[in-house]
Scaffold this motif. Structure first.
Motif, mmCIF file in Angstrom:
data_model
loop_
_atom_site.group_PDB
_atom_site.id
_atom_site.type_symbol
_atom_site.label_atom_id
_atom_site.label_comp_id
_atom_site.label_asym_id
_atom_site.label_seq_id
_atom_site.Cartn_x
_atom_site.Cartn_y
_atom_site.Cartn_z
ATOM 1 N N PRO A 121 25.376 33.463 45.887
ATOM 2 C CA PRO A 121 24.510 34.536 46.373
ATOM 3 C C PRO A 121 23.536 34.999 45.293
ATOM 4 C CG PRO A 121 26.819 34.977 46.893
ATOM 5 C CD PRO A 121 26.801 33.837 45.918
ATOM 6 N N VAL A 122 22.341 35.373 45.715
ATOM 7 C CA VAL A 122 21.366 35.934 44.778
ATOM 8 C C VAL A 122 21.943 37.205 44.170
ATOM 9 C CG1 VAL A 122 19.110 37.046 44.608
ATOM 10 C CG2 VAL A 122 19.369 34.946 45.936
ATOM 11 N N GLY A 123 21.875 37.331 42.837
ATOM 12 C CA GLY A 123 22.415 38.491 42.146
ATOM 13 C C GLY A 123 23.756 38.254 41.494
ATOM 14 N N ASP A 124 24.414 37.097 41.816
ATOM 15 C CA ASP A 124 25.679 36.774 41.165
ATOM 16 C C ASP A 124 25.422 36.207 39.765
ATOM 17 O OD1 ASP A 124 27.000 37.580 43.391
ATOM 18 O OD2 ASP A 124 28.200 35.754 43.600
ATOM 19 N N VAL A 125 26.316 36.522 38.833
ATOM 20 C CA VAL A 125 26.190 36.006 37.461
ATOM 21 C C VAL A 125 26.476 34.510 37.465
ATOM 22 C CG1 VAL A 125 27.088 36.119 35.111
ATOM 23 C CG2 VAL A 125 26.854 38.214 36.455
ATOM 24 N N ILE A 126 25.577 33.740 36.874
ATOM 25 C CA ILE A 126 25.787 32.293 36.808
ATOM 26 C C ILE A 126 25.970 31.796 35.370
ATOM 27 C CG2 ILE A 126 24.617 31.782 38.983
ATOM 28 C CD1 ILE A 126 22.133 31.010 37.365
ATOM 29 N N VAL A 127 25.410 32.513 34.383
ATOM 30 C CA VAL A 127 25.517 32.092 32.986
ATOM 31 C C VAL A 127 25.757 33.314 32.100
ATOM 32 C CG1 VAL A 127 24.448 30.842 31.068
ATOM 33 C CG2 VAL A 127 23.869 30.217 33.411
ATOM 34 N N THR A 128 26.623 33.151 31.103
ATOM 35 C CA THR A 128 26.758 34.145 30.044
ATOM 36 C C THR A 128 26.247 33.527 28.747
ATOM 37 O OG1 THR A 128 28.680 35.176 31.081
ATOM 38 C CG2 THR A 128 28.351 35.601 28.753
ATOM 39 N N TYR A 129 25.382 34.273 28.042
ATOM 40 C CA TYR A 129 24.773 33.804 26.801
ATOM 41 C C TYR A 129 25.269 34.611 25.611
ATOM 42 C CZ TYR A 129 21.118 31.632 29.748
ATOM 43 O OH TYR A 129 20.440 30.899 30.674
ATOM 44 N N ASP A 130 25.279 33.967 24.451
ATOM 45 C CA ASP A 130 25.336 34.665 23.182
ATOM 46 C C ASP A 130 23.910 34.706 22.651
ATOM 47 O OD1 ASP A 130 28.016 35.324 22.986
ATOM 48 O OD2 ASP A 130 28.571 33.375 22.151
#
Length: 551
Positions: free
Chosen positions: A69-78
């Motif tokens: 869904p649009v708005g869901d987290v797909i990537v976490t960055y440092d």
């Protein structure tokens, strides 16, 4: 370092979700702002999602093939905080370089400490083959998803490939040419080293699979590539393996231990396995087991193994096993659209045949003139003009039923969708304002849209706004069909192949060029009589193309 979350953006107006078709990065990769990190499919358009940050990929939150869904987290960055350098370490008291160009080079070096998604990991054998690995460009590389995918499969740094397309765009041909050039250079530097597991080509992809204890590693490579089952497959037996979520799922589905899959790729000093390597290893294990079972059934002496292998390749039980193919992407979108149309609109199909000898002659006369303008003239523009004339005369075939509002919208625009068969499935780019364009203009636009649709370069906007659709199944053979309406439109015209067929006229039978027509209608809006009248009107203009001059 600061942790930042990246949510799936709205990749198209009104789109609530998209299918994550392909990851372009992996955990540990260093990315730059605007670098594509994923390919997402919405409706019938494939788009690249760019990174909003400079930093390092910490975690991927979705698997390939998953609807997000649009708005869901797909990537976490440092992400480096202010005062950190590109590697995340606090900056020293003195800058490493005062010259702006030198500073930029330093940043590029720091960002390239870890391999990126488009940069193959450096191994010991690679280090022996070349003194200095090429540094990836820190700028954005313009390349379609297909070229990026090919580069990853071939282990090519896409940033090192020189693009020959418009604006320096990298094509699949550029990637292959780069590989061929690199292989010719590596051949002299490698010195024939055959240590370590061999890269085995299975179905055009590479996998580090080799025969156990074989003195002839090259022979094992050839055997697996040719489809023959090796007697055994060497397992890596590692304690730890890095892989993206989709690869782990592929290993689980195939019943393969990820730590056993051979690989020469690394991420942050750890072994890194790709989905292609998992598939290749699983296939090799399967073939090895089949060969061992076959040898045991024959007495185990192995003397007639080549004969048995040949027999197995000629239609034995292995070829009878069903194959599972993912139902997703464009194919699933098409299926959902067809289901929605078929179960919403009651379809009725009207068939007829136009005698088009005069149209064949007119097209032949104009073909050379069109070629002088660098336009390939087909019959499609003539059919489009005839259809628009019919739609003006019978407006209910250029309409949309709005059940919630209890109204039928009679449209005054004449935007014809042209169904195009592609490797990814059926795509329908739309030619806008057909009534305002000439035959030659329509021919040029149809050719351009069809070509870009096959290359997956047509935009989502170019496949929207249609009011009536044409499907030319005659291009691959056939006469009649029952085409499914491109809902919420109310009609679609199918074209058979123009060919010589027997026609009875004045009590005699002659050979004539005929065009079979199949018109499907939404029977809630259009009656069968109106469909017949519309078809007759269109046929009259195809049989007498001079009437098109009045339109």
């Amino acid at each position: 370092m600061a942790e930042k979350e990246f949510k799936l953006p709205d990749v198209g107006e009104g789109v609530a979700e998209g299918e994550l078709v392909n990851w372009l990065v992996a955990p540990g990769d260093t990315v730059t702002e605007d670098q594509p990190v994923a390919e997402v499919e919405t409706d019938k358009a494939l788009v690249e999602v760019p990174s909003p940050y400079n930093g390092t990929v910490k975690q991927l939150h979705a698997e390939e093939g998953q609807m997000v869904p649009v708005g869901d987290v797909i990537v976490t960055y440092d992400v480096p905080e202010e005062g950190d350098d590109a590697s995340g370490e606090p900056a020293g008291e003195e800058p490493a370089a005062t010259d702006p160009e030198a500073s930029a080079d330093t940043d590029a070096d720091a960002a390239s400490d870890g391999p990126t998604a488009d940069e193959p990991a450096t191994t010991d054998s690679d280090a022996g083959a070349t003194d200095e690995a090429p540094e990836p460009s820190s700028g954005r590389v313009f390349a379609p998803p297909s070229a990026r995918r090919l580069a990853r499969e071939l282990g090519v740094d896409i940033a090192a490939v020189e693009g020959s397309g418009p604006g320096g765009r990298v094509t699949e041909g550029d990637v292959r040419a780069h590989v061929e050039t690199g292989e010719s250079e590596d051949a002299g530097a490698a010195g024939g080293d055959s240590s370590g597991p061999k890269q085995v080509d299975i179905g055009g992809k590479k996998s580090a699979v080799s025969r156990k204890g074989g003195d002839d590693a090259d022979g094992a490579t050839a055997e697996v590539a040719a489809g023959s089952a090796p007697s055994s497959v060497e397992a890596a037996g590692r304690d730890r393996t890095l892989a993206v979520p989709a690869t782990r799922k592929a290993a689980e589905d195939a019943g393969v231990d990820l730590d056993d899959v051979p690989t020469d790729e690394t991420r942050d000093g750890e072994a890194f396995v790709t989905t292609e390597q998992v598939e290749g290893y699983a296939q090799a294990v399967k073939e090895a087991k089949a060969a061992e079972a076959e040898e045991a059934a024959a007495g185990g002496d192995g003397a007639d193994a080549p004969a048995r292998s040949a027999a197995a390749g000629n239609g034995a039980s292995a070829s009878r096993e069903p194959e599972s193919v993912p139902y997703r992407g464009v194919r699933r979108t098409i299926g959902q659209q067809m289901e929605n149309s078929k179960y919403t609109a009651p379809h009725v199909t009207h068939h007829d045949t136009a005698v088009v000898d005069e149209l064949v002659d007119v097209r032949a006369d104009l073909k050379e003139r069109a070629a002088e303008r660098d336009v390939k003239l087909s019959y499609m523009p003539f059919v489009m003009k005839a259809l628009v004339a019919g739609l003006k005369e019978f407006p209910y075939l250029n309409s949309e039923l709005r059940e919630d509002d209890e109204e039928i919208l009679l449209k005054k625009e004449y935007n014809l969708g042209i169904a195009v068969a592609t490797d990814a499935g059926l795509m329908v780019p739309v030619v806008k304002d057909v009534d305002e364009k000439s035959i030659v203009e329509l021919a040029a636009e149809v050719n351009d849209l069809a070509s870009r649709a096959r290359e997956r370069k047509v935009s989502r906007e170019e496949m929207q706004g249609g009011t009536f659709t044409i499907t030319n199944f005659g291009a691959i053979g056939g006469e009649y069909a029952t085409p499914i309406i491109n809902y919420p439109e109310t009609a679609i015209m199918g074209l058979g192949a123009i060919d010589e067929r027997p026609v009875a006229e004045d009590g005699e039978v002659r050979a004539a060029h005929t065009l079979p027509l199949s018109l499907s209608i939404d029977h809630r809006v259009i009656d069968g009589a109106e469909a017949g009248q519309f078809t007759n009107f269109v046929m009259e203009r195809l049989e007498n193309p001079s009437l098109l001059l009045l339109e």
